[in-house]
Design a protein around this motif. Structure first.
Motif, PDB file in Angstrom:
ATOM      1  N   ILE A 272      10.587  -5.837  15.948  1.00  0.00           N
ATOM      2  CA  ILE A 272      11.509  -4.638  15.827  1.00  0.00           C
ATOM      3  C   ILE A 272      12.260  -5.770  14.209  1.00  0.00           C
ATOM      4  N   TYR A 273      11.665  -3.989  13.364  1.00  0.00           N
ATOM      5  CA  TYR A 273      12.178  -5.456  11.822  1.00  0.00           C
ATOM      6  C   TYR A 273      13.378  -4.057  11.411  1.00  0.00           C
ATOM      7  N   LEU A 274      14.406  -4.518  10.586  1.00  0.00           N
ATOM      8  CA  LEU A 274      15.528  -3.592  10.187  1.00  0.00           C
ATOM      9  C   LEU A 274      15.225  -3.551   8.877  1.00  0.00           C
ATOM     10  N   THR A 275      15.397  -2.587   7.658  1.00  0.00           N
ATOM     11  CA  THR A 275      15.402  -2.614   5.927  1.00  0.00           C
ATOM     12  C   THR A 275      15.877  -1.528   6.354  1.00  0.00           C
ATOM     13  N   ASN A 276      16.874  -1.927   5.049  1.00  0.00           N
ATOM     14  CA  ASN A 276      17.716  -1.322   3.868  1.00  0.00           C
ATOM     15  C   ASN A 276      17.121  -0.852   3.047  1.00  0.00           C
ATOM     16  N   LEU A 277      17.071   0.240   2.835  1.00  0.00           N
ATOM     17  CA  LEU A 277      15.580   1.074   1.629  1.00  0.00           C
ATOM     18  C   LEU A 277      16.609   0.513   0.942  1.00  0.00           C
ATOM     19  N   LYS A 278      17.892   0.931   0.815  1.00  0.00           N
ATOM     20  CA  LYS A 278      18.290   0.737  -0.779  1.00  0.00           C
ATOM     21  C   LYS A 278      17.957  -0.281  -1.444  1.00  0.00           C
ATOM     22  N   SER A 279      18.287  -1.520  -0.685  1.00  0.00           N
ATOM     23  CA  SER A 279      18.547  -3.130  -0.947  1.00  0.00           C
ATOM     24  C   SER A 279      17.223  -3.903  -1.120  1.00  0.00           C
ATOM     25  N   LYS A 280      16.722  -3.328  -0.401  1.00  0.00           N
ATOM     26  CA  LYS A 280      14.692  -3.725   0.228  1.00  0.00           C
ATOM     27  C   LYS A 280      14.845  -4.786   1.398  1.00  0.00           C
ATOM     28  N   LYS A 281      16.474  -5.069   1.594  1.00  0.00           N
ATOM     29  CA  LYS A 281      16.558  -6.385   2.583  1.00  0.00           C
ATOM     30  C   LYS A 281      16.180  -5.879   3.941  1.00  0.00           C
ATOM     31  N   GLU A 282      14.768  -6.776   4.352  1.00  0.00           N
ATOM     32  CA  GLU A 282      14.428  -6.778   5.914  1.00  0.00           C
ATOM     33  C   GLU A 282      15.184  -7.949   6.501  1.00  0.00           C
TER      34      GLU A 282
END
Length: 800
Positions: free
Chosen positions: A108-118
């Motif tokens: 499972i991966y989490l992505t911050n959709l504003k910073s694009k950090k995964e």
């Protein structure tokens, strides 16, 4: 794009310089790549600037990835990795869509959709799946059969469930609700088949008298232990021998729902012998069961996390759970027995479906006898079910979009489809007010519906303009005017861009295979053609645009048909009826037919003096509930008389000689061909039956039980509907053609009918077998041989 098209035309002209006319079976039954290969598998980039698709304009061994730049409308080849990297990602979002979850490689991966950090959340040997956000932004996911909750701000991982495979050493009601008994011994269906087989065949009676029917042999990590911390204990829930499915966690994390599926016991699988094998030995293919065999059953459970307790959802609460179908009135003894037993019908519930904040849970379910579909409110604290909507059909519940799970618009409303008006239409339901609202109406079908990202608009595909034309529409979730967006006549299959500003349209017309068009998502916007896929040889022939007509059948219903008139009819004025397969399928429309070989063969027949008709007979799709269910308990009834009524129309309007009419078709079309020659011999002089069902008691359950119920419960329906019982009525010339490794309609079907013909002394039939072919033929040599025989049959019977 211009450069690519120019190179393609040079290639096509060099490779296919010959003219296609005159048509021949050998030409049209080649590997379909000679025609050119249409693009497919459209997918958008995440930024909505590029459409990726597969295409084969250079006639290679297989299609390659291509890409369309929407702004420039330029097409180039694409690398597979580029398509995968750029493709729109189907994240599971949190409530404000600032975060997204994704499963990759079982982690499972989490992505911050504003910073694009995964951020990688798990890195284990076991697979983690079904990750989603709770309403408080924590995360739940499934590992093996259990659910875990992750607070990614603190890093705390909590196991919520303790499902254990197998049986407990001391099974108790607290750990697992009592299971259902497994039926043992010979089933009713087995007994019915055995008695029916004996009644049909003299050879079985003879060998039984001689002492039995003869059969042929076949061939954790390290660390310090703190004894002051007590380990958390979760009561184990033993799954026994059942399979888990539909594991769902409520948005507040308080409840886990799931289904346990109990496999049917005692069923017999069919065997399909494969004779042409690499080993040189006959090898058995393990096949399906037959209609009437026992079905798997499922029970839905709710686990209360705080109470560490589980209970089964009791389907006995469902309105109408004991209602018997009307057909049992034809069997007084069965009606008496079933009324006396007063048993609940078996129901399979779908996944529990929660609104976003977890304040409301809905579960839908379908009766195993196919007569009911319910939408129900579930109270997770008690397991109580309350009726929201019931769709009852004495034939069977169906239609596009019907009996699919509901989808939420917001915390108050969900949407679903129903055939309550006779056509599949779109509805919403407000869980606070109890208001059910119909959004679309009329004598047309909503074939697909999707919700816009802002959840203010529905995008709908439907055949509102004409049963044979599909368009893309938009509609407010509150109802109102339906706004048409596409305008091209024919078939329009739309893939909407992620920003919902563009449509990638897969479009075709009667005589033109599928091509990619691009259009702005605005009413009246022009659709621009992007690809050109057909070969020069294919384009050299003037393919017909058949007359799309309708006529009234003997029951007063409108029936639609394609007619291929001959420009130079043979003096005998012969006609051929093509019968499409699948039963519930549409072939009379303005787009390119999936029966493209038969479409070309119909052109060949017309070139040779035949008038050809292709009918969307009763039970075809696209025309609403009454048309869909018109064959209930009698296949070979209205679906067959529609063919006869179509021939009458040809005689009256196209000058066909009623004494020179043949018919052909495959699968369901082969079945109708047999029924036509047996029961309508005054209309049909000759027929070719391909991969035909000859006895519905030997077909599969999922399809057949909807229409004919079960053989041991409704034998009259099977006797009326199966060609094998009418074989003695064969008068015209019949050619049967069947693949020997057909795992759908088994070769056994045609063998049993052949034995009937032998015992009846019939000599006006032939059987052609294809040793390496399944239900859908693959080898061009098989297609060619098959259709040469069909053409020869018509030439020798309808013209002489």
């Amino acid at each position: 794009m211009k450069k690519l098209s120019f190179l393609f035309f040079l290639f096509a002209s060099a490779a296919n310089a010959q003219q296609l006319a005159p048509l021949s079976v050998q030409k049209i039954m080649r590997d379909p790549k000679w025609m050119g290969t249409s693009p497919d598998e459209y997918r958008w980039s995440a930024d909505s600037k590029t459409v990726f698709f597969n295409w084969n304009p250079e006639n290679k061994d297989k299609s390659q990835p291509y890409k369309l730049n929407v702004a420039s409308q330029k097409v180039d080849k694409a690398e597979k990795e580029e398509a995968e990297k750029s493709a729109s990602i189907n994240y599971v979002y949190n409530k404000d869509k600032s975060l997204g979850l994704l499963e990759k490689g079982g982690d499972i991966y989490l992505t911050n959709l504003k910073s694009k950090k995964e951020t990688r959340l798990t890195n284990t040997l076991e697979r983690e799946s079904n990750a989603r956000f709770l309403y408080n932004n924590e995360i739940v996911f499934q590992r093996a059969d259990n659910v875990y909750q992750l607070n990614f701000s603190t890093g705390e991982l909590t196991q919520l469930t303790n499902f254990v495979k197998g049986k407990s050493d001391a099974a108790s009601p607290a750990s697992r609700p009592a299971g259902r008994a497994i039926a043992q011994g010979t089933s009713q269906q087995d007994l019915w088949l055995k008695n029916d087989q004996t009644a049909l065949f003299d050879i079985i009676k003879k060998r039984n008298a001689e002492g039995g029917n003869r059969t042929m042999g076949r061939g954790r990590g390290f660390g310090m232990v703190n004894d002051n911390v007590k380990p958390r204990v979760i009561k184990p829930i033993h799954l026994e021998d059942d399979f888990m499915a539909g594991l769902t966690v409520s948005p507040d994390g308080k409840y886990v729902s799931y289904r346990l599926i109990k496999q049917a016991a005692g069923n017999k699988n069919t065997i399909v012998p494969n004779y042409v094998t690499a080993s040189g030995y006959t090898e058995d293919i393990n096949g399906r069961t037959k209609v009437g065999e026992s079905l798997s059953t499922s029970t839905t459970y709710v686990f209360d996390v705080a109470k560490d307790s589980v209970y089964a959802v009791n389907v006995s609460q469902i309105a109408g759970i004991k209602d018997l179908p009307d057909y049992v009135k034809d069997y007084p003894k069965q009606l008496e027995e079933r009324t006396k037993k007063n048993e609940d019908r078996k129901v399979n519930l779908n996944v529990v479906n929660w609104n976003e904040n977890g304040s409301f849970a809905v579960v839908s379910g379908r009766a195993q006898d196919n007569k009911d579909f319910w939408i129900l409110k579930l109270d997770p604290t008690t397991g109580k079910l309350t009726l929201i909507d019931r769709q009852r059909d004495e034939a069977w519940v169906g239609g596009p979009g019907v009996s699919r799970d509901v989808k939420w618009i917001d915390n108050q409303r969900f949407y679903f489809q129903s055939e309550a008006t006779g056509y599949s239409h779109l509805y919403t339901y407000n869980v606070n007010t109890g208001e059910k609202k119909q959004l679309t109406s009329g004598k047309w079908e909503v074939q697909q519906a999707q919700l816009s990202k802002d959840k203010s608009t529905f995008y709908i595909s439907g055949n509102k303009e004409h049963p044979g034309i599909t368009h893309f529409y938009k509609l407010s979730v509150n109802g109102g005017d339906l706004v048409q967006i596409t305008s091209m006549k024919g078939g329009n299959e739309v893939t909407l861009s992620p920003d919902e500003k563009w449509l990638a349209i897969n479009h075709s017309y009667m005589d033109k295979p599928w091509e990619l068009y691009i259009q702005a998502n605005k009413p009246g916007a022009k659709a621009v053609k992007i690809t050109k896929s057909t070969s020069a040889e294919f384009d050299s022939y003037q393919w017909r645009q058949p007359d799309l007509v309708s006529f009234k059948n003997r029951y007063g219903d409108d029936v639609y048909a394609r007619v291929y008139p001959s420009k130079n009819p043979h003096p005998n004025k012969p006609a051929v009826v093509f019968v499409h397969g699948a039963g519930y399928l549409q072939n009379v429309h303005y787009w390119w037919s999936q029966y493209f070989r038969e479409y070309m063969f119909n052109n060949l027949l017309a070139d040779n003096g035949y008038t050809v008709i292709d009918i969307d007979y009763t039970a075809s799709s696209g025309y609403g509930r009454n048309h869909r269910t018109g064959i209930y308990r009698h296949m070979g009834g209205k679906d067959l008389t529609d063919q006869v009524d179509g021939v009458k129309m040809l005689v009256e309007k196209y000058g066909v000689n009623p004494k020179n009419v043949g018919l052909y078709g495959g699968s369901y079309g082969g079945f109708i061909t047999l029924m036509g020659l047996f029961n309508e011999s005054d209309t049909f002089r000759a027929g070719a039956a391909l991969r035909s069902v000859t006895d519905w008691a030997h077909y599969n359950h999922g399809y057949t039980a909807n229409i004919l119920n079960e053989p041991f419960n409704d034998p009259n329906a099977y006797k009326k509907s199966s060609p094998i019982y009418f074989a003695d009525k064969l008068k015209g010339d019949l050619v049967m053609l069947h693949g020997m490794v057909d795992v759908n309609v088994h070769f056994q079907d045609i063998v049993r009918l052949s034995q009937r013909f032998i015992e009846l002394g019939k000599d006006n039939w032939e059987l052609a077998v294809y040793p390496v072919e399944d239900h859908g033929f693959v080898e061009p040599s098989s297609w060619t041989d098959e259709y040469k025989r069909i053409f020869k049959l018509f030439e020798n019977t309808l013209k002489k």
